[in-house]
Scaffold this motif. Structure first.
Motif, short mmCIF file in Angstrom:
data_model
loop_
_atom_site.label_atom_id
_atom_site.label_comp_id
_atom_site.label_asym_id
_atom_site.label_seq_id
_atom_site.Cartn_x
_atom_site.Cartn_y
_atom_site.Cartn_z
N GLU A 97 15.09 11.28 14.02
CA GLU A 97 13.98 11.91 14.42
C GLU A 97 13.44 12.11 13.40
OE1 GLU A 97 14.89 16.39 16.59
OE2 GLU A 97 16.69 15.03 16.78
N SER A 98 13.62 12.66 12.31
CA SER A 98 12.54 12.73 11.27
C SER A 98 11.15 12.80 11.12
CB SER A 98 12.91 14.17 10.24
OG SER A 98 14.52 12.84 9.87
N ASP A 99 11.76 11.65 11.36
CA ASP A 99 10.72 9.88 10.39
C ASP A 99 9.79 9.99 11.09
OD1 ASP A 99 13.05 8.95 9.35
OD2 ASP A 99 12.76 7.63 9.89
N HIS A 100 9.16 11.03 12.86
CA HIS A 100 8.16 11.02 13.52
C HIS A 100 7.65 11.71 12.25
CE1 HIS A 100 9.50 8.67 16.41
NE2 HIS A 100 11.24 9.77 16.44
N HIS A 101 7.83 13.16 12.12
CA HIS A 101 7.05 13.76 11.09
C HIS A 101 5.59 12.48 10.57
CE1 HIS A 101 8.65 17.34 12.76
NE2 HIS A 101 10.02 17.39 12.11
N PHE A 102 6.79 11.81 9.68
CA PHE A 102 5.89 11.08 8.71
C PHE A 102 4.95 9.52 8.49
CE2 PHE A 102 9.95 9.74 7.28
CZ PHE A 102 9.66 8.15 6.92
N LEU A 103 5.74 9.54 9.69
CA LEU A 103 5.24 8.16 10.31
C LEU A 103 4.13 7.95 11.46
CD1 LEU A 103 8.47 6.00 12.22
CD2 LEU A 103 7.56 6.01 9.82
N GLY B 286 5.19 14.59 1.42
CA GLY B 286 6.28 15.20 1.72
C GLY B 286 7.00 15.95 0.92
N VAL B 287 7.80 17.45 2.06
CA VAL B 287 8.98 17.64 1.96
C VAL B 287 9.82 17.99 3.28
CG1 VAL B 287 10.35 19.73 0.58
CG2 VAL B 287 8.17 18.69 0.07
N MET B 288 10.81 17.56 3.42
CA MET B 288 12.04 17.57 4.71
C MET B 288 13.05 17.94 3.76
SD MET B 288 12.08 14.98 7.82
CE MET B 288 9.90 14.91 7.78
N GLU C 62 0.82 -1.44 0.36
CA GLU C 62 0.15 -0.01 -0.16
C GLU C 62 1.10 1.25 -0.18
OE1 GLU C 62 -3.35 -1.77 3.14
OE2 GLU C 62 -2.04 0.02 3.19
N LEU C 63 0.51 2.00 -1.00
CA LEU C 63 1.50 3.53 -0.75
C LEU C 63 0.78 4.18 -0.10
CD1 LEU C 63 3.75 5.50 -2.32
CD2 LEU C 63 1.27 5.44 -3.26
N ALA C 64 1.70 4.49 1.35
CA ALA C 64 1.39 5.26 2.08
C ALA C 64 1.85 6.95 1.99
CB ALA C 64 2.15 4.95 2.95
N GLY C 65 2.53 6.89 0.96
CA GLY C 65 2.75 8.76 0.52
C GLY C 65 4.91 8.25 -0.18
N THR C 66 4.66 9.92 -0.39
CA THR C 66 6.30 10.31 -1.16
C THR C 66 6.87 11.23 0.31
OG1 THR C 66 5.65 12.25 -2.07
CG2 THR C 66 5.43 9.43 -3.37
N VAL C 67 7.90 11.06 0.12
CA VAL C 67 9.06 12.35 0.76
C VAL C 67 9.83 12.71 -0.19
CG1 VAL C 67 10.21 12.97 2.67
CG2 VAL C 67 7.78 11.48 3.20
N SER C 68 10.17 14.37 0.00
CA SER C 68 11.29 14.35 -1.29
C SER C 68 12.29 14.72 0.37
CB SER C 68 11.45 15.41 -1.44
OG SER C 68 12.46 16.51 -2.04
N ALA D 108 17.30 17.43 9.97
CA ALA D 108 15.83 17.72 9.22
C ALA D 108 15.45 19.28 9.30
CB ALA D 108 14.55 17.56 9.30
N GLN D 109 15.40 20.22 8.53
CA GLN D 109 15.22 21.91 8.74
C GLN D 109 13.66 22.55 8.89
OE1 GLN D 109 18.77 24.07 8.75
NE2 GLN D 109 18.68 21.79 8.93
N SER D 110 12.89 21.18 8.07
CA SER D 110 11.32 21.91 7.95
C SER D 110 10.70 21.15 7.97
CB SER D 110 11.11 23.05 7.25
OG SER D 110 11.44 22.78 5.80
N TRP D 111 9.44 20.92 6.99
CA TRP D 111 8.55 19.82 7.34
C TRP D 111 7.16 20.23 6.21
CZ3 TRP D 111 7.71 15.19 5.10
CH2 TRP D 111 6.84 14.19 5.66
N ARG D 112 6.94 19.37 5.16
CA ARG D 112 5.89 20.40 4.83
C ARG D 112 5.49 19.23 3.99
NH1 ARG D 112 9.27 22.87 2.07
NH2 ARG D 112 8.86 22.67 0.18
N VAL D 113 3.78 19.53 4.49
CA VAL D 113 2.55 17.47 4.26
C VAL D 113 1.85 18.74 3.01
CG1 VAL D 113 1.52 17.46 6.20
CG2 VAL D 113 2.58 15.46 4.43
N SER D 114 1.37 17.54 1.61
CA SER D 114 0.10 18.08 1.41
C SER D 114 -0.77 16.54 0.89
CB SER D 114 0.18 19.35 0.12
OG SER D 114 1.19 18.14 -0.31
#
Length: 160
Positions: A126-132, A145-147, A69-75, A154-160
């Protein structure tokens, strides 16, 4: 932007309370050394992302994926050891067959409680928690998302 295309998969136990994680503990020069991660890696030439995910799960764990199952993408701009950009396709693998390998060249495979992962009690990026939290949401939706990374943080996190 040029990027390394990769997959990252989270194999769920039949009761969906545990995730098969890879503790990266075989190569001290590994960028992920000492951390837990899902399974996955770079796509090979000519592979689509699902085929690449299935191959990586099999190579690292010995398991054969059922449902992918595709959960999403992260750049991840700047994530690589030398600042390379990475683009990852994140998957849940709720059904599979086989038994996990005892020896994986990347590290130790460990069934890990999902509750511990989501609560931050497992050593990981540490940054994995944003998307998990999105991957394992009670009613998951595909996310993108973009991280950006700098100096392995990680400097920031944006998600749509």
């Amino acid at each position: 932007m040029q990027a390394i295309i990769a997959t990252l998969g989270y194999v769920l136990s039949p009761d969906r309370r545990q995730v098969l994680m890879l503790r990266r503990d075989t190569r001290p020069d590994d960028l992920h050394y000492g951390l837990y991660n899902g399974l996955g890696g770079k796509l090979e030439p000519g592979e689509d992302v699902v085929t690449g995910m299935r191959r990586e799960i099999h190579e690292e764990s010995g398991l054969e994926c059922g449902t992918v199952e595709l959960a999403g993408t992260v750049s991840w701009p700047g994530f690589g050891r030398s600042g390379e950009n990475w683009f990852g396709f994140i998957f849940r693998i709720p059904t599979w067959t086989g038994e996990p390998k005892r020896n994986c060249p990347e590290g130790t495979l460990i069934w890990t409680d999902l509750a511990d992962i989501l609560a931050g009690r497992v050593p990981m990026w540490e940054s994995d928690h944003h998307f998990l939290s999105l991957v394992f949401a009670p009613e998951p939706r595909v996310f993108h998302g973009v991280m950006p990374f700098k100096d392995r943080r990680a400097q920031s996190w944006r998600v749509s």
